[in-house]
Design an enzyme around this catalytic site. Structure first.
Site, mmCIF file in Angstrom:
data_model
loop_
_atom_site.group_PDB
_atom_site.id
_atom_site.type_symbol
_atom_site.label_atom_id
_atom_site.label_comp_id
_atom_site.label_asym_id
_atom_site.label_seq_id
_atom_site.Cartn_x
_atom_site.Cartn_y
_atom_site.Cartn_z
ATOM 1 C CE1 TYR A 237 -3.052 3.115 0.742
ATOM 2 C CE2 TYR A 237 -2.181 3.108 2.985
ATOM 3 C CZ TYR A 237 -2.939 3.709 1.993
ATOM 4 O OH TYR A 237 -3.568 4.899 2.247
ATOM 5 C CE LYS A 241 -2.371 6.715 -1.833
ATOM 6 N NZ LYS A 241 -3.532 7.214 -2.649
#
Length: 402
Positions: A237, A241
């Protein structure tokens, strides 16, 4: 910096919201409709095959939620006409160029009208499939910036990232943009295009070997974690990002860009009512497991700060005039071990986020006479123990666990 009245600024503006069925996007849309019903239009990008399906998801997964209770009560029998006038559900997907908006006329109309873009589309699973996370969190950001460059009246592109793109750093963590190809551990340069090829080649290999869908999902999740740790990030994640931020910085050109890095977003504090939350989020997994007696203890660092934000929507709305800035505001035995591994970077996190830009924004809004009741986001005024015990956990039980 001079800030005009927030409701006044929002009046007659057209806003595009990606990730429209997500938690943050819903809270943003609700706030806009509640405080400024004279907003011109809200385009909500929703993953769907056609307009009818997108519209159905809009009513079932956005407007129909408890969060919109105050708006529903205000408009009563006129709600449907109000919503149809203000909101357009657009079938699309940030994983594709042009945001997957296939209707050329609709796309041209959007590019002429849009004043503000809020990109909140993301997959927030720490161990998401690598190909999926790349498509949404990394290249999704690139596709949004490409679309934004065609919006002739654009005043702000607000991109929601996460404070934990910093990895597992210690001490004071400054607000600064990533450089293209930067890594957290000083290893060889990160090539984002090559990472996409790695994911595609690995996926094709699994398919050629006749792997089941379940096996493919598991393998692609493991690949994401492996590639993240190779360059110094703890999970898929935050790694994807971070790469999304890199692409935004590299291809932004003259875009009025704001990158927002919240920490863990929790339930609503006061607006439109206290305690609303959707799903079991971030640290809630630990709270729920403990509350149900499935988790007896959970290790952590005694100096780790539980970093929570819940007034992020107010901060998002208030910072529209900040440009080029970053604002900081994550089988039972096997399952427990995986949970511990995923949360390890956060429960042993000893960094301290520098929130200078957020504080500057808060002071500017205060000095400009912005209504603190409607748009305040000062964490110093919160009784945190009371909030967690009497607002967040009851809200978690009522709205997330039903």
């Amino acid at each position: 910096m001079e800030l005009e009245s927030m409701p006044q600024f929002l009046e007659n503006k057209t806003i595009l919201v990606t990730g429209a069925t997500g938690f943050l996007a819903k809270a943003f849309v609700e706030k806009i409709l509640r405080v400024q019903p004279n907003v011109k239009r809200l385009y909500l990008l929703i993953r769907a095959s056609d307009v009818a399906s997108a519209t159905e998801r809009l009513h079932n997964e956005v407007i129909g939620k408890d969060l919109f209770r105050v708006v529903r009560e205000k408009w009563g029998v006129n709600l449907d006409s109000f919503i149809s006038e203000k909101i357009i559900a657009v079938p699309g997907d940030v994983s594709y160029e042009n945001l997957g908006v296939e209707d050329c006329k609709r796309r041209k109309d959007m590019c002429k009208e849009i004043d503000i873009i809020l990109n909140s589309a993301a997959t927030t699973d720490f161990d998401e499939r690598y190909d999926v996370a790349l498509g949404i969190n990394t290249f999704g950001a690139l596709h949004v910036s490409g679309f934004a460059r065609n919006c002739i009246n654009l005043k702000a592109l607000l991109h929601v990232s996460t404070a934990y793109v910093c990895g597992e750093k210690k001490g004071r963590i400054l607000e600064r943009p990533f450089q293209m190809g930067e890594t957290l551990n000083g290893t060889s340069r990160l090539d984002i295009k090559a990472e996409k090829e790695v994911a595609e080649e690995y996926l094709n290999k699994l398919r050629l070997l006749g792997a089941t869908d379940t096996a493919i999902t598991s393998a692609m999740k493991d690949l994401g974690i492996k590639r993240a740790k190779l360059f110094g990030w703890p999970n898929t994640y935050v790694y994807t990002k971070a790469m999304g931020e890199m692409l935004l910085g590299r291809f932004r050109e003259n875009l009025p860009l704001v990158i927002i890095r919240p920490t863990m977003i929790s339930s609503t504090y006061k607006e439109p009512f206290s305690g609303w939350i959707e799903g079991v989020r971030t640290f809630d997994g630990v709270i729920v497991a403990y509350g149900k007696g499935k988790l007896k203890c959970f290790l952590g660092h005694r100096e780790t700060i539980l970093d929570i934000v819940f007034e992020i929507v107010n901060a998002v709305i208030c910072q529209y005039k900040y440009k080029d800035m970053i604002i900081d505001l994550k089988k039972r035995i096997k399952s427990g071990m995986r949970l511990a591994e995923l949360y390890k970077p956060y429960v042993f996190f000893t960094g301290r986020f520098d929130d200078s830009n957020t504080e500057k924004l808060r002071m500017a809004t205060s000095e400009s006479g912005v209504d603190a009741h409607l748009f305040g986001f000062d964490p110093m005024c919160i009784d945190w123990e009371d909030y967690l015990l009497n607002t967040h956990i009851p809200g978690l039980k009522k709205y997330a666990l039903k």
